[in-house]
Design a protein around this motif. Structure first.
Motif, PDB file in Angstrom:
ATOM      1  N   SER A   9       0.990  -1.041  -5.862  1.00  0.00           N
ATOM      2  CA  SER A   9      -0.171  -1.915  -5.683  1.00  0.00           C
ATOM      3  C   SER A   9      -0.999  -1.520  -4.467  1.00  0.00           C
ATOM      4  O   SER A   9      -2.227  -1.569  -4.508  1.00  0.00           O
ATOM      5  N   ILE A  10      -0.333  -1.140  -3.387  1.00  0.00           N
ATOM      6  CA  ILE A  10      -1.071  -0.697  -2.187  1.00  0.00           C
ATOM      7  C   ILE A  10      -1.838   0.577  -2.495  1.00  0.00           C
ATOM      8  O   ILE A  10      -2.999   0.748  -2.082  1.00  0.00           O
ATOM      9  N   ALA A  11      -1.211   1.495  -3.216  1.00  0.00           N
ATOM     10  CA  ALA A  11      -1.913   2.729  -3.587  1.00  0.00           C
ATOM     11  C   ALA A  11      -3.124   2.409  -4.456  1.00  0.00           C
ATOM     12  O   ALA A  11      -4.233   2.926  -4.238  1.00  0.00           O
ATOM     13  N   ARG A  12      -2.941   1.530  -5.449  1.00  0.00           N
ATOM     14  CA  ARG A  12      -4.036   1.164  -6.345  1.00  0.00           C
ATOM     15  C   ARG A  12      -5.191   0.537  -5.572  1.00  0.00           C
ATOM     16  O   ARG A  12      -6.366   0.769  -5.873  1.00  0.00           O
ATOM     17  N   LYS A  13      -4.846  -0.260  -4.574  1.00  0.00           N
ATOM     18  CA  LYS A  13      -5.863  -0.897  -3.736  1.00  0.00           C
ATOM     19  C   LYS A  13      -6.764   0.141  -3.082  1.00  0.00           C
ATOM     20  O   LYS A  13      -7.960  -0.103  -2.873  1.00  0.00           O
ATOM     21  N   HIS A  14      -6.220   1.323  -2.783  1.00  0.00           N
ATOM     22  CA  HIS A  14      -6.980   2.381  -2.120  1.00  0.00           C
ATOM     23  C   HIS A  14      -7.469   3.453  -3.097  1.00  0.00           C
ATOM     24  O   HIS A  14      -7.832   4.567  -2.678  1.00  0.00           O
ATOM     25  N   GLY A  15      -7.488   3.126  -4.394  1.00  0.00           N
ATOM     26  CA  GLY A  15      -8.027   4.053  -5.381  1.00  0.00           C
ATOM     27  C   GLY A  15      -7.120   5.213  -5.706  1.00  0.00           C
ATOM     28  O   GLY A  15      -7.579   6.243  -6.223  1.00  0.00           O
ATOM     29  N   VAL A  16      -5.827   5.072  -5.422  1.00  0.00           N
ATOM     30  CA  VAL A  16      -4.852   6.142  -5.643  1.00  0.00           C
ATOM     31  C   VAL A  16      -3.773   5.619  -6.573  1.00  0.00           C
ATOM     32  O   VAL A  16      -3.525   4.411  -6.635  1.00  0.00           O
TER      33      VAL A  16
END
Length: 811
Positions: free
Chosen positions: A590-597
């Protein structure tokens, strides 16, 4: 309007507020010599036999029987306890008590007390309080200095050093002065008197039990000084104590000399046990000092926690509703008092990091019995489960529906869903699951409730799969792990701790020739500082979220593949480790997704890069002692007899275990020779080419090992099923007394004598189908459905090899 309708909101607050249990004691393991009747009385000897004739016994028994839905007799309650097992009944009691945090002291001397870590399987947060007299006695009884050589100075130095070394790991101190020497504590006790007291204590037999008043006072005053220095509260066990102590020594007014000493004016004093029979004095002091809070004084048996919470909720409601009826409080003020008593005072005093519920403010003129008491800043609650294909799934409910109905009643799920594969949301052929089958109830395990760190208006909670009658579903992965750990505990009094090492790739979006691609986040090397620096903003945020979830990170670094990283988690009880693993993957993704990754745990997202594993370290524990490690009595390559037999079971069943720990056809693209993934059937000490590696971390003597690692475990695995399979194999090893072959010290790929593990998922599935121990311990229906799902995966990806690239979004 009758009283119940008039004070419905207050009743709801008293019954539903998640409590912080600010004074509790360790549970005991199954097989403890402490009889269950001790749950109802602190009497012993002949007096305990009379407990069933007392009113508290009869009321307690009825309340427990109602919770267990069995006949209200001691025999039926004990029969239910044996059938369900310690883990199940503890979860049931703690969930019914709605305990959000435990503050547990270490003064218990009961037989087979569970270690503090074990309690985290049942309460979201668990904290330790250190008993100062217990610590002092431990130092004298166990330290290397022999009794006659102790001086007051040497003892004080050892005591203060030990207390300061744990001060940042605990939330408070505790004294048993009222029970041993009385509360007339002398803040100016002299060293001469204390030295004389120590000398007299050392002249008694071991193990030493301190009773000398001068020494008691000396220990108390030094501890209070440390409490002030480290801002720790001091709990004082008040009320009538040991029978040899006169009642007049226990009155609380004796504490005046300590309370008015200038050195301790800022010290937080907590008076435990309502000070009976000096409750009036205790009430007076509580009116002058600010600490009034709830505790169960639960000990040994989970039922004591439940009963303490149940009765306290009723008493608090009755007292506060009477105050409202007399006009002393408004209903809103009474609800605020409930929050203060059950949660806020303890959160503030002990500085606990526990997300707490907020009650809905109400207008006294518009009271409604149907008004919702919930978390007014929470919008959605995600009910999360991990299925047998290893995919994370959830149902998101509005908070008012979750707390109003679904928290206790659950939500429905068609049983066909437990047979879904990674390529299609339909049950695999051979699972014998259809959409016309019985419905599963997804019921929240409130001990896992977590405020989502990256989305503050949401919570998530793990769910158990239950049948319509309320029993655990035979397809529930969490229950499969509970079942096998119960067998291990019941038969061998052993628990398992586990810690996962999560490898994953960070992928960023790229466009080439009009097409979207996902490429590595960077092109750096193993443990590269530049790789870590480039992703540190995401890794730091992930660490903060993991910490907020109570998940301890031991280390993180860049791995050997381009864009590959690893986050290793601290070992905990295996049931908790599996839950933590699911939450950790949710957080990282989820943290990665938050940053477009994209963060993907897929074993081999790029066949030209290194694979990603999910290595797991396991150790065996009995009565707070690591029993995997060898000793002077038995040491097989650093392992105990128990450790060797357990690991031999895992070794013997490893081909079958792979169907759970490497559960996808794609998993076998990773498990190849010369890639540190464990491609051959062997084991070795610190051999990273072996699938089973015993480990000797810093602090462990070189001739011993503390745990073993399974390297053939990846991110497609359901962690509950993977650990359940490992434990089941270990049980078989213990039952049959299996032995290990000699360890492999070289690269097994260079040794023609070593047997290759299954090259593909089909080999693992065929091994599992023929391996009866998993059918027996994990359940035939579950294993049958897993085998059918794996066969469906094999067939699909053989026909559609390119489909594996889409799985970066699923794992």
């Amino acid at each position: 309007m009758d009283m119940e309708a008039k004070y419905a909101d207050l009743r709801r607050a008293a019954e539903e507020t998640a409590v912080v249990d600010a004074h509790a004691h360790d549970l005991v393991a199954a097989g403890s010599t402490l009889p269950f009747i001790g749950c109802f009385s602190e009497a012993d000897g002949d007096a305990l036999a009379l407990a069933p004739h007392s009113l508290p016994f009869k009321r307690s028994l009825r309340d427990i029987a109602a919770l267990y839905d069995c006949d209200p007799s001691l025999e039926k309650v004990e029969e239910f306890r044996r059938a369900q097992g310690l883990s199940s009944i503890t979860s049931k009691c703690f969930q019914a008590a709605n305990i959000s945090a435990l503050v547990v002291d270490d003064v218990s001397t009961l037989d087979k007390t569970l270690e503090l870590e074990s309690h985290k399987a049942f309460a979201p947060k668990v904290y330790r309080v250190v008993g100062i007299e217990t610590l002092a006695e431990t130092i004298i009884n166990e330290e290397s200095v022999v009794g006659s050589s102790w001086t007051l100075d040497s003892f004080t130095e050892a005591f203060v050093a030990k207390l300061k070394s744990v001060a940042n790991k605990i939330v408070g101190l505790k004294s048993m002065a009222a029970h041993r020497s009385g509360l007339e504590i002398d803040p100016s006790v002299s060293k001469v008197d204390a030295e004389d007291g120590l000398r007299k204590e050392l002249a008694t037999r071991r193990p030493l039990r301190i009773t000398n008043k001068n020494l008691f006072d000396y220990i108390f005053i030094h501890s209070l000084e440390i409490a002030v220095e480290f801002h720790l509260p001091m709990q004082i066990h008040t009320g009538f104590g040991d029978r040899e102590l006169g009642l007049r020594h226990c009155t609380l007014f004796h504490l005046r000399a300590v309370l008015e000493d200038k050195r301790f004016v800022k010290c937080q004093i907590v008076l435990l046990n309502a000070s009976y029979p000096f409750s009036r004095e205790g009430s007076y002091l509580a009116s002058v000092y600010s600490q009034v809070m709830f505790s169960t004084d639960g000990y040994a048996f989970p039922e004591t926690y439940y009963l303490g919470a149940k009765w306290a909720r009723d008493v608090v409601y009755r007292v506060l509703s009477a105050a409202c009826e007399d006009g002393d409080l408004t209903i809103q003020e009474a609800i605020e008092a409930v929050e203060d008593i059950f949660r806020r005072n303890a959160l503030h005093l002990y500085k606990l990091n526990v997300f707490h519920e907020k009650t809905t403010s109400i207008d006294d003129n518009t009271i409604s019995s149907s008004s919702c008491l919930g978390k007014d800043d929470v919008i959605l609650v995600r009910m999360v489960w991990n299925d047998a294909s290893g995919q994370h799934r959830c149902r998101a409910l509005p908070a008012e529906r979750f707390y109003g109905i679904a928290r206790n009643k659950g939500v429905g799920l068609g049983i066909a869903a437990v047979g879904f594969t990674s390529f299609r949301d339909a049950p695999a052929v051979g699972t014998n699951l259809t959409c016309a089958g019985e419905e599963i109830r997804l019921v929240a395990d409130m001990s896992t409730l977590l405020r989502i760190p990256w989305s503050r208006n949401e919570e998530m909670v793990m769910v158990d799969m239950l049948t319509g009658s309320g029993e655990a579903s035979k397809y529930c992965p969490r229950n499969a792990l509970r079942k096998v750990t119960k067998v291990l505990l019941d038969e061998f009094n052993v628990t398992v701790k586990a810690g996962f090492e999560n490898e994953f790739y960070l992928l960023r979006k790229s466009f080439s020739e009009g097409h979207e691609h996902w490429v590595p986040y960077d092109n750096s090397s193993y443990c590269s500082t530049s790789a870590f620096d480039g992703a540190s903003f995401m890794l730091k945020e992930a660490h903060s979220c993991l910490k907020a979830a109570g998940i301890v990170v031991e280390q993180m670094h860049a791995e050997g593949g381009n864009g590959q990283f690893e986050i290793a988690l601290k070992y905990v009880l295996c049931t908790l480790a599996a839950d933590n693993q699911i939450y950790a993957r949710e957080i990282i993704k989820s943290i990665a997704r938050k940053h477009g990754v994209i963060a993907t745990f897929l074993p081999k997202p790029d066949l030209n890069e290194l694979g990603s594993g999910c290595h797991v370290h396991l150790s065996l524990w009995k009565n707070d002692q690591n029993v995997f490690m060898g000793s002077n009595k038995y040491n097989y390559h650093g392992m105990s007899n128990t450790g060797e037999r357990f690991l031999a079971g895992v070794y013997h069943h490893l081909p079958s275990i792979l169907a759970f720990t490497a559960p996808h056809p794609h998993s076998y693209d990773r498990i190849q020779p010369n890639t540190f993934t464990g491609a051959y059937l062997c084991w070795g000490k610190e051999n990273r080419e072996a699938p089973l590696r015993t480990s000797c971390p810093p602090g462990v003597p070189p001739d011993f090992v503390s745990n073993f690692e399974i390297r053939s475990f990846d991110g497609c695995a359901n962690p509950h099923l993977g650990l359940a399979a490992i434990v089941a194999a270990g049980i078989d090893g213990l039952r049959r007394g299996l032995k290990l072959p000699p360890p492999t010290e070289l690269n097994p790929a260079d040794c023609a004598s070593h047997e290759r593990l299954p090259h593909d998922l089909l080999g693992s599935v065929e091994a599992l189908a023929a391996d009866k121990i998993f059918h027996e311990l994990m359940g035939d229906k579950l294993v049958t459905s897993v085998i059918a799902m794996r066969k469906a995966e094999i067939e699909h990806y053989a026909k559609n090899p390119g489909a594996v690239h889409h799985l970066i979004h699923r794992y």
